[in-house]
Design an enzyme around this catalytic site. Sequence first.
Site, PDB file in Angstrom:
ATOM      1  N   GLY A 127       0.801  -1.207   0.000  1.00 55.03           N
ATOM      2  CA  GLY A 127       0.000   0.000   0.000  1.00 55.03           C
ATOM      3  C   GLY A 127       0.835   1.259   0.000  1.00 55.03           C
ATOM      4  O   GLY A 127       0.475   2.267  -0.620  1.00 55.03           O
ATOM      5  N   THR A 128       1.973   1.234   0.690  1.00 56.66           N
ATOM      6  CA  THR A 128       2.829   2.422   0.747  1.00 56.66           C
ATOM      7  C   THR A 128       3.335   2.791  -0.639  1.00 56.66           C
ATOM      8  O   THR A 128       3.289   3.970  -1.034  1.00 56.66           O
ATOM      9  CB  THR A 128       4.004   2.185   1.713  1.00 56.66           C
ATOM     10  OG1 THR A 128       3.504   2.154   3.054  1.00 56.66           O
ATOM     11  CG2 THR A 128       5.045   3.295   1.594  1.00 56.66           C
ATOM     12  N   ASN A 174      -7.179   4.494   9.292  1.00 56.87           N
ATOM     13  CA  ASN A 174      -6.508   3.337   9.876  1.00 56.87           C
ATOM     14  C   ASN A 174      -6.426   3.380  11.394  1.00 56.87           C
ATOM     15  O   ASN A 174      -6.162   2.353  12.026  1.00 56.87           O
ATOM     16  CB  ASN A 174      -5.088   3.199   9.297  1.00 56.87           C
ATOM     17  CG  ASN A 174      -4.284   4.477   9.451  1.00 56.87           C
ATOM     18  OD1 ASN A 174      -4.694   5.533   8.987  1.00 56.87           O
ATOM     19  ND2 ASN A 174      -3.132   4.384  10.095  1.00 56.87           N
ATOM     20  N   GLN A 219      -7.461   0.106   4.352  1.00 57.73           N
ATOM     21  CA  GLN A 219      -8.281  -0.421   5.447  1.00 57.73           C
ATOM     22  C   GLN A 219      -9.702  -0.774   5.012  1.00 57.73           C
ATOM     23  O   GLN A 219     -10.397  -1.527   5.697  1.00 57.73           O
ATOM     24  CB  GLN A 219      -8.342   0.593   6.594  1.00 57.73           C
ATOM     25  CG  GLN A 219      -7.016   0.863   7.262  1.00 57.73           C
ATOM     26  CD  GLN A 219      -6.431  -0.352   7.963  1.00 57.73           C
ATOM     27  OE1 GLN A 219      -7.144  -1.294   8.306  1.00 57.73           O
ATOM     28  NE2 GLN A 219      -5.128  -0.335   8.178  1.00 57.73           N
ATOM     29  N   SER A 267      -3.617  -2.900  -0.170  1.00 58.18           N
ATOM     30  CA  SER A 267      -2.478  -3.658   0.361  1.00 58.18           C
ATOM     31  C   SER A 267      -2.908  -5.086   0.632  1.00 58.18           C
ATOM     32  O   SER A 267      -3.975  -5.321   1.207  1.00 58.18           O
ATOM     33  CB  SER A 267      -1.976  -3.018   1.650  1.00 58.18           C
ATOM     34  OG  SER A 267      -0.917  -3.766   2.214  1.00 58.18           O
ATOM     35  N   HIS A 316      -1.594  -7.531   2.651  1.00 57.66           N
ATOM     36  CA  HIS A 316      -1.534  -8.184   3.959  1.00 57.66           C
ATOM     37  C   HIS A 316      -2.644  -7.751   4.910  1.00 57.66           C
ATOM     38  O   HIS A 316      -2.761  -8.302   6.008  1.00 57.66           O
ATOM     39  CB  HIS A 316      -0.150  -7.984   4.592  1.00 57.66           C
ATOM     40  CG  HIS A 316       0.116  -6.631   5.157  1.00 57.66           C
ATOM     41  ND1 HIS A 316       0.079  -6.366   6.507  1.00 57.66           N
ATOM     42  CD2 HIS A 316       0.448  -5.461   4.561  1.00 57.66           C
ATOM     43  CE1 HIS A 316       0.380  -5.108   6.724  1.00 57.66           C
ATOM     44  NE2 HIS A 316       0.610  -4.519   5.566  1.00 57.66           N
ATOM     45  N   THR A 318      11.040  -7.170 -12.516  1.00 56.30           N
ATOM     46  CA  THR A 318      10.391  -8.462 -12.753  1.00 56.30           C
ATOM     47  C   THR A 318       9.196  -8.634 -11.825  1.00 56.30           C
ATOM     48  O   THR A 318       9.306  -8.462 -10.609  1.00 56.30           O
ATOM     49  CB  THR A 318      11.398  -9.608 -12.515  1.00 56.30           C
ATOM     50  OG1 THR A 318      12.504  -9.448 -13.398  1.00 56.30           O
ATOM     51  CG2 THR A 318      10.741 -10.958 -12.766  1.00 56.30           C
ATOM     52  N   CYS A 330       2.363   2.002  12.086  1.00 57.40           N
ATOM     53  CA  CYS A 330       3.466   2.744  11.482  1.00 57.40           C
ATOM     54  C   CYS A 330       4.086   3.732  12.460  1.00 57.40           C
ATOM     55  O   CYS A 330       5.164   4.256  12.223  1.00 57.40           O
ATOM     56  CB  CYS A 330       2.974   3.496  10.241  1.00 57.40           C
ATOM     57  SG  CYS A 330       2.273   2.404   9.003  1.00 57.40           S
TER      58      CYS A 330
END
Length: 412
Positions: free
Chosen positions: A69-70, A182, A210, A230, A232, A268, A356
């Site tokens: 996401g970042t 978040n 989120q 994102s 995860h 790649t 974060c």
Amino acid sequence: MIFLDAAATTPVRREVIEAMFPFLTNQFGNPSSHHELGEIAAAALTRAREQCATALGAHADELTFTSGGTEADNLAVKGLALARRAGDPRLNRVLISAVEHPAVAESADYLRRVHGFEVELVPVDGDGLVDPDVFAAMLAGPSGSGTASSDGADGDVAGGDVAGGNVAGSDVAVASIMYANNEVGTVQDLTALSAAAAGAGVPLHSDAVQAAGWLPLDVRALGVTALSLSGHKIGAPKGVGLLYVKGGSLYEPLIHGGGQERGNRSGTENVAFAVALATALVTAEAVRPSAVERVTELRENFIRRILADIPAAQLTGHRTRRLPNVASFCFPGTSGESVLLELERRNIVCSSGSACAAGSDEPSAVLSAMGIERTVAQTALRFSFGPDVTAEALETAATELAAAVARMLRLG
């Protein structure tokens, strides 16, 4: 252990592991290679992109796989701003909400420090909501009346005008307002905000990290120009994300090289993780209606229990316009970090805010933007649930939280 920190990360789903495993082992080809292994990998990458596109109501060629996401936020904010100003030097302003994730806030501050953009913070109310009318007025033009600050190297960003102006002549290169926060879970009226941006001819990016798995993600219905996800947060591994950018929108790539991802992100492609993200997103969308209904009820019961059992507790974020899986509170008279550690001792895992910024003594920038006093903001805790959370787990957590807060209050 009761894990109530799903807004920080989630375990990888079993079906995701099974779907990605072949591309980590026997089907390990490079999708750019012109042989059978490469063609198998390329076909899997295409299929993953198409699955994600279907889940988002987008076209496959509007999606770029990223490392998370970042990176997706960085690519959207920097890429759109730089490309648009290259086409029209007059487009020199960037608008972001005052409650953005650091990935967006620091991207905007980079544009200010390195490229000379003017960055303005769109204010929020005490619930963390952006007023679409205020946003529309800020799109129209700046003034010196709304000075805001950022956490960047120099600290200062330009002020924002909430008076009227010539919207058609907006000098905003890009705007970014997150879909769901978040830290406190507040959900923005993204459709209204998108309409305001479209009326000004300004691309709107939204960090939807989120929101995935909990809110509708149809990009056409939302009206956004760009949207970040994102993996995860929805049961895929860490290290994969996705950026949607509406077809026809130009944006400058941040990574240069062999021209993969249609020239938008060279390097790649990580086929296994793209397959993982697609599988997780499709699965999350399939279970979303039932998960939302069930977890929303559990969240409401949890909130009621905490407010009843802990008189000092203050709910943060909007009471109803919030993510189904987030309940966040302040507990004046305590230390958020101390309560956090006491809960961990009792086998309850949650967060004192954004992962974060965990461990920082500074109060949450989000809570500060919402007008919460510094000393109160430092007492914040966030509880965020996965789709499989149980009523029994939340009952136990509520009991232990009440005991932990009571102990910290006694200790002073």
